[in-house]
Structure formats: structure tokens, C-alpha cells
Design an enzyme around this catalytic site. Structure first.
Site, PDB file in Angstrom:
ATOM      1  CD  GLU A  57      28.504  53.760  43.865  1.00 30.60           C
ATOM      2  OE1 GLU A  57      29.030  54.840  43.524  1.00 30.60           O
ATOM      3  OE2 GLU A  57      28.999  52.993  44.714  1.00 30.60           O
ATOM      4  CG  LEU A 174      44.526  45.629  42.866  1.00 31.47           C
ATOM      5  CD1 LEU A 174      44.583  45.348  41.372  1.00 31.47           C
ATOM      6  CD2 LEU A 174      43.246  45.064  43.479  1.00 31.47           C
ATOM      7  CG  HIS A 299      34.408  19.768  25.763  1.00 34.98           C
ATOM      8  ND1 HIS A 299      33.522  20.832  25.844  1.00 34.98           N
ATOM      9  CD2 HIS A 299      33.656  18.639  25.715  1.00 34.98           C
ATOM     10  CE1 HIS A 299      32.287  20.360  25.828  1.00 34.98           C
ATOM     11  NE2 HIS A 299      32.349  19.023  25.750  1.00 34.98           N
TER      12      HIS A 299
END
Length: 321
Positions: A57, A174, A299
Site C-alpha cells: 500500500e 456505493l 442485553h
């Protein structure tokens, strides 16, 4: 409407993303030119299938331009734990076929060169719009030097009865951005008032863990001179992630320091692409960090990590970390 800039590949040993999806077997080794979104996605896939993957990169971070750098580092750590190798701040000098495979000569910013040989070379240095050979010049539709079609806020080209959306105009390439533009464009044609907030268009990197974000990165907020505060929450402290034994990642919330309005939300976790839609909805309605912090989340769920990061941004500290 867009494609990989890799015309010189044979799509067998030197491939674009198209060829990388149809390799006949898992290569023993794979070199990526480019560690942006496409590079890390496909590199992550082949790494998990058994290939040894090395990414080269030019930038100093993975994930491409615009990604929050803290988030990019979090993803890089996760992928490195899986075995991927990264050579950042490095440019490719040459690539050639040899008897041993595809030989790449890479050079880092200090000028040191290195030879990397692999079975397959994946070129993923960006996409470009497909606007050539459409006859646009025959009817006078203007195209800029990058091949994109300039449009106004109603998606009209310089010829007012011809419209353009998606990958051929400015903005991220996109599918969901193009779909929204298509809807808004047609609404404008029949008399509606077109509006799209590009700050609320989410982006997702489909690695494992996934990366997703909406709004501005911390670097962009800082560059704009906006006073801000940050709240973070690690997935290692999230009950559902611990139960799933999938604790890599972090949620990062950036809010205005004075008004608490959400400026950007960045997520690294196994289901980041799902969680980011709650963040996009909140930002579309101009929510504050406190707004999400005070919404009761079930939760145990991974989504609690987003609430906790908002608590940290709003109140200065998460509850369960």
C-alpha cells in the site's frame, strides 16, 4: 457503471476483483497491490481460505482514503493476527511473470527495495467510471478529466433533460448511495424537492471483523477546526461479543464538544455493517450522543457497544468499561 483499473491483467494470475472472485483454486500465496477497501476485503477472504497474503500500500494506512486512522489501525491489527502481512508507505516499481510466479519489486519511502513473489497478483488500485464509448460526446454531455459526469443538485447534466446518478458522478461508488440517488432523482423529475445528506451515507468494509462508518473521521473533524469529543468502547468489554468469542474491534463516536451532536460513528466488529444503520438513522435525524446513550438497548447484544461509546462521548466514561 464502474470498474477496476486493471486492463493489463489476464484474470488468472494477474487479476482484478473480477478475477479474484473466480480463481480456479486457492493460491498458496497472493500479493495485493493496494490495501484499500477492495484489497483488504478480497485479501481477507483468500487469507481465511488458506492463502498467504501480502498487501502493498502506497498510503500509510489500510482501508483507503477517508477512513478514520484509529479504526484503520484496529482493523490492521486484527488482520495481522489472522496472518495477513502489510507493507505500508510502499510503492510497486515493477511486476513480471517468472517461472516461480509473479515477481513484484516494491520500494518503501526510505528507498529500500524488496522482491515479493507469489502465485497470484491482485491489482486493486481503485475504480473508475465507465463513461467511455457511451456516445456522450455525440449529444454534448460534459465529462470531467476523471471521466465523471458533473451534475447539479437535481442530478441534471449540462443537458437538462439528461440525468446521471451513481458511480458515474461524484461521491463514493456505493450501490446504496446510487439507489438513493435514483429515487431522489425521479422524485425531483415529478416535482419533488430532492435532498440527500452525503454525510449520512454509511460505508462498510466486508472483512472479518467488518468495518463501518458514517459521518466524518476524527482527522476530517480536526482539519475542519470543529471542536469535538470522542467516546470509545472495546468489543472485548461487550457481553455478546465475549459469548460469541468474537471480541476484536472497537466503537468510536465523535460528537460536537459544545452541542453533543453526532459528527461521525466508526465501528470495527463482526457485525459492524448491521450496527452502522442505527448510527446512520440517528445522524440523519440530527441526534446527539446523549440521545443514543439514553435509548434502552437489549442485553446481551452487540449493539450495546454503540450505546456505551455514546455514553463515553456524552458523559466522559462508559458504564461497563
Amino acid at each position: 457503471s464502474s470498474g477496476i483499473n486493471a486492463e493489463y491483467g489476464d484474470e488468472e494470475t494477474i487479476v482484478s476483483s473480477t478475477g479474484a472472485l473466480s480463481l480456479k483454486s486457492v493460491p498458496k500465496s497472493l500479493t495485493l497491490i493496494g490495501a484499500g477497501v477492495i484489497g483488504v476485503e478480497l485479501g481477507s477472504v483468500w487469507q481465511r481460505l488458506g492463502a498467504k497474503v501480502t498487501a502493498i500500500e502506497f498510503l500509510g494506512n489500510i482501508g483507503g482514503m477517508g477512513i478514520d486512522l484509529e479504526v484503520a489501525k484496529s482493523l490492521q491489527r486484527s488482520l495481522q493476527k489472522q496472518g495477513m502481512k502489510f507493507k505500508l508507505n510502499t510503492k510497486v516499481m515493477s511486476a513480471e511473470r517468472t517461472a516461480d510466479g509473479i515477481k513484484v519489486i516494491a520500494e518503501n519511502k526510505k528507498g529500500k527495495q524488496e522482491e515479493i513473489t507469489s502465485d497470484v497478483l491482485l491489482v486493486c488500485i481503485g475504480r473508475r467510471p465507465f463513461t467511455d464509448n457511451l456516445g456522450l460526446d455525440n449529444i454534448g454531455v460534459a465529462v470531467d478529466k476523471r471521466g465523471k459526469i458533473p451534475v447539479n443538485e437535481r442530478f441534471q447534466t449540462n443537458i437538462k433533460n439528461i440525468y446521471a446518478i451513481g458511480d458515474v458522478i461524484d461521491g463514493p461508488m456505493l450501490a446504496h448511495k446510487a439507489e438513493d440517488e435514483g429515487i431522489i432523482c425521479v422524485e425531483g423529475m415529478v416535482g419533488g424537492v430532492p435532498h440527500i445528506n452525503y454525510d449520512c451515507v454509511p460505508s462498510v468494509v466486508y472483512t472479518h471483523p467488518e468495518v463501518a462508518w458514517v459521518g466524518k473521521s476524527e482527522e476530517a473533524v480536526k482539519e475542519a477546526g470543529i471542536p469535538y469529543k470522542v467516546g470509545t468502547f472495546p468489543m472485548a468489554a461487550n457481553s455478546r461479543s465475549k459469548t460469541n468469542q468474537d471480541t476484536d474491534g472497537i466503537v468510536k463516536v465523535i460528537a460536537h464538544k459544545e452541542t453533543d451532536r453526532l459528527l461521525g460513528i466508526h465501528i470495527v466488529c463482526s457485525v459492524a455493517g448491521e450496527l452502522i444503520n442505527e448510527a446512520a438513522l440517528a445522524m440523519e435525524y440530527g441526534a446527539s450522543a446523549e440521545d443514543i446513550a439514553r435509548v434502552c438497548h437489549a442485553h446481551p447484544t452487540v449493539s450495546e457497544a454503540l450505546k456505551e461509546a455514546c455514553v463515553a462521548a456524552y458523559a466522559g466514561k462508559a458504564i461497563n468499561f
